[in-house]
Design a protein around this motif. Structure first.
Motif, PDB file in Angstrom:
ATOM      1  N   LEU A 113     -42.789  60.591  -5.980  1.00  0.00           N
ATOM      2  CA  LEU A 113     -41.815  61.678  -6.062  1.00  0.00           C
ATOM      3  C   LEU A 113     -42.476  63.048  -5.981  1.00  0.00           C
ATOM      4  O   LEU A 113     -43.533  63.276  -6.576  1.00  0.00           O
ATOM      5  CB  LEU A 113     -41.039  61.598  -7.383  1.00  0.00           C
ATOM      6  CG  LEU A 113     -40.284  60.300  -7.712  1.00  0.00           C
ATOM      7  CD1 LEU A 113     -39.512  60.484  -9.013  1.00  0.00           C
ATOM      8  CD2 LEU A 113     -39.358  59.887  -6.582  1.00  0.00           C
ATOM      9  N   THR A 114     -41.843  63.935  -5.244  1.00  0.00           N
ATOM     10  CA  THR A 114     -42.072  65.366  -5.394  1.00  0.00           C
ATOM     11  C   THR A 114     -40.863  65.886  -6.167  1.00  0.00           C
ATOM     12  O   THR A 114     -39.981  65.111  -6.544  1.00  0.00           O
ATOM     13  CB  THR A 114     -42.199  66.060  -4.039  1.00  0.00           C
ATOM     14  OG1 THR A 114     -40.957  65.902  -3.327  1.00  0.00           O
ATOM     15  CG2 THR A 114     -43.335  65.455  -3.216  1.00  0.00           C
ATOM     16  N   GLU A 115     -40.779  67.182  -6.377  1.00  0.00           N
ATOM     17  CA  GLU A 115     -39.701  67.677  -7.224  1.00  0.00           C
ATOM     18  C   GLU A 115     -38.316  67.368  -6.669  1.00  0.00           C
ATOM     19  O   GLU A 115     -37.374  67.113  -7.427  1.00  0.00           O
ATOM     20  CB  GLU A 115     -39.847  69.181  -7.444  1.00  0.00           C
ATOM     21  CG  GLU A 115     -38.878  69.718  -8.478  1.00  0.00           C
ATOM     22  CD  GLU A 115     -39.191  71.132  -8.908  1.00  0.00           C
ATOM     23  OE1 GLU A 115     -38.414  71.697  -9.702  1.00  0.00           O
ATOM     24  OE2 GLU A 115     -40.224  71.689  -8.457  1.00  0.00           O
ATOM     25  N   LYS A 116     -38.171  67.358  -5.344  1.00  0.00           N
ATOM     26  CA  LYS A 116     -36.854  67.131  -4.748  1.00  0.00           C
ATOM     27  C   LYS A 116     -36.791  65.926  -3.812  1.00  0.00           C
ATOM     28  O   LYS A 116     -35.719  65.450  -3.486  1.00  0.00           O
ATOM     29  CB  LYS A 116     -36.415  68.374  -3.966  1.00  0.00           C
ATOM     30  CG  LYS A 116     -36.251  69.636  -4.819  1.00  0.00           C
ATOM     31  CD  LYS A 116     -35.122  69.496  -5.823  1.00  0.00           C
ATOM     32  CE  LYS A 116     -34.931  70.792  -6.613  1.00  0.00           C
ATOM     33  NZ  LYS A 116     -33.871  70.639  -7.657  1.00  0.00           N
ATOM     34  N   LYS A 117     -37.943  65.438  -3.407  1.00  0.00           N
ATOM     35  CA  LYS A 117     -37.963  64.389  -2.393  1.00  0.00           C
ATOM     36  C   LYS A 117     -38.720  63.167  -2.907  1.00  0.00           C
ATOM     37  O   LYS A 117     -39.343  63.195  -3.960  1.00  0.00           O
ATOM     38  CB  LYS A 117     -38.582  64.910  -1.093  1.00  0.00           C
ATOM     39  CG  LYS A 117     -37.787  66.046  -0.454  1.00  0.00           C
ATOM     40  CD  LYS A 117     -38.440  66.499   0.846  1.00  0.00           C
ATOM     41  CE  LYS A 117     -37.641  67.629   1.496  1.00  0.00           C
ATOM     42  NZ  LYS A 117     -38.257  68.073   2.767  1.00  0.00           N
ATOM     43  N   SER A 118     -38.665  62.098  -2.116  1.00  0.00           N
ATOM     44  CA  SER A 118     -39.382  60.872  -2.470  1.00  0.00           C
ATOM     45  C   SER A 118     -39.929  60.210  -1.219  1.00  0.00           C
ATOM     46  O   SER A 118     -39.345  60.319  -0.128  1.00  0.00           O
ATOM     47  CB  SER A 118     -38.456  59.905  -3.204  1.00  0.00           C
ATOM     48  OG  SER A 118     -37.377  59.508  -2.386  1.00  0.00           O
ATOM     49  N   ILE A 119     -41.050  59.552  -1.371  1.00  0.00           N
ATOM     50  CA  ILE A 119     -41.685  58.812  -0.279  1.00  0.00           C
ATOM     51  C   ILE A 119     -41.804  57.362  -0.727  1.00  0.00           C
ATOM     52  O   ILE A 119     -42.365  57.068  -1.788  1.00  0.00           O
ATOM     53  CB  ILE A 119     -43.087  59.371   0.040  1.00  0.00           C
ATOM     54  CG1 ILE A 119     -42.990  60.854   0.413  1.00  0.00           C
ATOM     55  CG2 ILE A 119     -43.744  58.566   1.145  1.00  0.00           C
ATOM     56  CD1 ILE A 119     -44.341  61.539   0.505  1.00  0.00           C
ATOM     57  N   SER A 120     -41.268  56.454   0.055  1.00  0.00           N
ATOM     58  CA  SER A 120     -41.327  55.031  -0.271  1.00  0.00           C
ATOM     59  C   SER A 120     -42.611  54.434   0.308  1.00  0.00           C
ATOM     60  O   SER A 120     -42.901  54.595   1.499  1.00  0.00           O
ATOM     61  CB  SER A 120     -40.111  54.307   0.297  1.00  0.00           C
ATOM     62  OG  SER A 120     -40.173  52.930   0.002  1.00  0.00           O
TER      63      SER A 120
END
Length: 593
Positions: free
Chosen positions: A100-107
């Protein structure tokens, strides 16, 4: 006055109850040990009496875990557990791991994840429900289970120094140590062997570890390190199930809000599981070896729920339960010596959590089963078919040699528990070595994919978590967003969802150690800005305003709020808190945790 009253209490004889085996703690380890002991009696045609005491008002009331459950040990204990209707109803169906970043996510693709994170064949469960089921099976086999009785004192043989059992806590003593009308002396539970299965930082377990120097006696060991786990259970309404509920979903995350960069050395992560029929389990684990005294694990947990990758699972739902518990994270190199004259440590009293799998229930159960097998053999070989179950308390009229079930330790390290933990033996320590998060991830990948724990080095931890906290002057205050009452909640509102209650008119079970009585006002608040005000997940600790004359701030302990997580005994500066048990039945009342 206190010393006089203690002498008065001690003059009142305690009732004694005699058993072959006394087990302290009604979690998965203790119940598995009790069940396996009785199973062996049935298989071999002998009888051993087993008593289990649990400080919670009911079995399961103090049990909290993630929990994606690996049924390996359960399948060994009850191969037909499905036919017996064990409460494992939600199969893990989908694994996702997000950064997670503050607003996004990487699977992250599965090919990059260790096999330990593969949950095929596992189940999303309530561990408190499973322990209640195990307790029923134990009682069917003849185990005597006494919930609501808090083991307060370890009993030792005057001649040999061996453990001979435990005594339950006296009840009916007022805050000022007056004897109330409800006063009842504790009971001495005398056993040929005593197994301590209290979970992480159990009070009796810690007494035994200190008395027999088990952390040093276990060889070249790391200092144990811990994590604080916070958890909520959410229920979705019927009109949200079709679009929002995905039975068996398992989601773990790293990154925001705990780690803001690849060099962060803050150990921790989160989980989110969908459990039948309509529940979403969410939680965060924060390593208690963090440096910043202004960190507030509870508030980090609350703001994490507002991340888009999390909030979408909770929207429209209702939070129905909250709780917290500490867990051992030191792993293989922090396991103490497991046996001592008269007993042994099992489950999380010793610490068998697999920090890569994020699981410890299966290893706890197996440790209890292994201890039971060695214990049963030792007790039967000592006296043939004679036992307390056969002869009653007269069995103790003869002088007998002290038994230490040393083969248990060898059996555990030779089992799949030892193999599993050895493979990830350097995982936690790697996140605090060299490059923080990045190095920890690379080292974990190396050990899981290539070395399998056989790397020719050991990463050491030489300081307790309380000494890892840095001075407040090195850090700035963390500004947390206010709770919105929808996705996030203030602490005291959430605490009500834990069902926590204690008898108010009793001496506080959270005690400032006599030799450290000046630490709160002179060191904790002045040098570290009173971190116990922030790390406690139940609002137990606070400080008064500074005195207008002396400028001194006094510690206030709201012991009635305590959820028995044990965090204060670990993270307070100089570990100034002595965590003791309150009257039996006090504490949280978890039902679906």
């Amino acid at each position: 006055m206190k010393s006089f009253l203690r002498r008065h209490f001690c003059a009142i004889a305690r009732e004694k109850m005699h058993y072959d085996v006394v087990i302290v703690g009604g979690g998965p380890a203790g119940l598995s040990a009790a069940i396996r002991t009785k199973q062996l009696c049935l298989e071999q045609g002998n009888d051993i009496s087993v008593c289990l005491v649990e400080k919670g008002a009911e079995i399961g009331n103090h049990i909290l875990s993630g929990n994606v459950f690996e049924p390996r040990a359960l399948s060994e204990l009850f191969p037909n557990w499905k036919e017996l209707d064990a409460p494992l109803e939600t199969k893990a169906s989908e694994d996702t791991f997000l950064v997670l970043t503050e607003k996004k996510s990487i699977s992250l693709p599965h090919i990059l994840l260790p096999s330990q994170l593969n949950n095929d064949g596992n189940y999303i469960i309530s561990l408190s429900k499973l322990t209640r089921w195990l307790a029923g099976k134990a009682e069917e086999l003849g185990v005597e289970i006494y919930p609501g009785f808090a083991a307060d004192e370890v009993l030792y043989d005057e001649d040999t120094g061996a453990v001979k059992g435990v005594a339950t806590k006296d009840v009916g003593i007022a805050k000022d140590y007056r004897v109330k009308d409800t006063f009842t002396r504790g009971i001495e539970l005398i056993g040929r062997q005593t197994l301590f299965a209290e979970g992480c930082r159990g009070s009796c377990s810690e007494q035994v570890i200190e008395r027999f120097n088990l952390r040093s006696a276990g060889g070249d060991k790391n200092v144990q390190t811990y994590g604080l786990g916070l958890k909520e259970v959410w229920q979705l309404p019927p009109d949200r199930l079709a679009t929002q509920f995905k039975s068996g979903l398992v989601q773990h995350t790293l990154g925001w809000p705990l780690q803001r960069s690849l060099t962060s050395d803050l150990f921790g992560g989160t989980f989110l599981y969908h459990m039948e029929p309509d529940l979403v389990l969410v939680g965060m684990v924060v390593g208690l070896d963090y440096k910043n005294p202004y960190l507030n694990p509870y508030k980090e947990f609350q703001r994490w729920k507002h991340h888009p990758a999390v909030a979408k699972h909770l929207e429209g739902g209702e939070c129905i339960s909250y709780g917290a518990r500490c867990l051992n994270e030191g792993g293989y190199h922090s396991i103490p010596k497991l046996t001592f004259p008269g007993g042994a440590l099992i489950g999380c009293s010793a610490g068998f959590l697999n920090s890569v799998k994020i699981k410890g229930s299966h290893t706890a159960m197996k440790s209890g089963m292994l201890a039971a097998e060695v214990l049963h053999s030792a007790l039967i070989n000592e006296e043939g078919n004679d036992s307390v179950a056969v002869s009653g308390e007269d069995f103790f009229s003869k002088t007998r040699p002290t038994i230490e079930i040393q083969p248990y330790e060898k059996a555990l390290y030779s089992s799949w528990v030892g193999e599993e933990l050895k493979q990830v033996r350097n995982t936690h320590a790697s996140f605090h070595s060299f490059g923080g998060l990045l190095f920890g991830l690379l080292h974990t990948a190396f050990s899981c994919f290539i070395s399998k724990g056989k790397e020719p080095w050991t990463l050491r931890n030489t300081k307790p978590d309380s000494e890892k906290t840095e001075l407040a002057e090195k850090h700035t205050t963390i500004e947390y967003p206010k709770s919105d009452g929808v996705l996030s909640f203030d602490l005291l509102t959430n605490l009500q969802r834990s069902g926590t209650s204690h008898e108010h008119d009793q001496p506080a079970h959270l005690k400032v150690k006599e030799n450290l009585k000046d630490v709160p006002s002179e060191i904790s608040i002045k040098q570290f800005a009173g971190p116990e005000q922030r790390f406690c997940p139940a609002g137990v600790y606070e400080y008064t305003e500074a005195d207008v004359v002396t400028g001194k701030q006094e510690l206030v302990i709201n012991a009635q709020n305590c959820v028995h997580c044990k965090c204060c005994s670990i993270k307070c500066p100089k570990q100034y808190i002595n965590w003791t048990v309150p009257e039996g039945g006090g504490g949280p009342a978890y039902t679906v945790m």
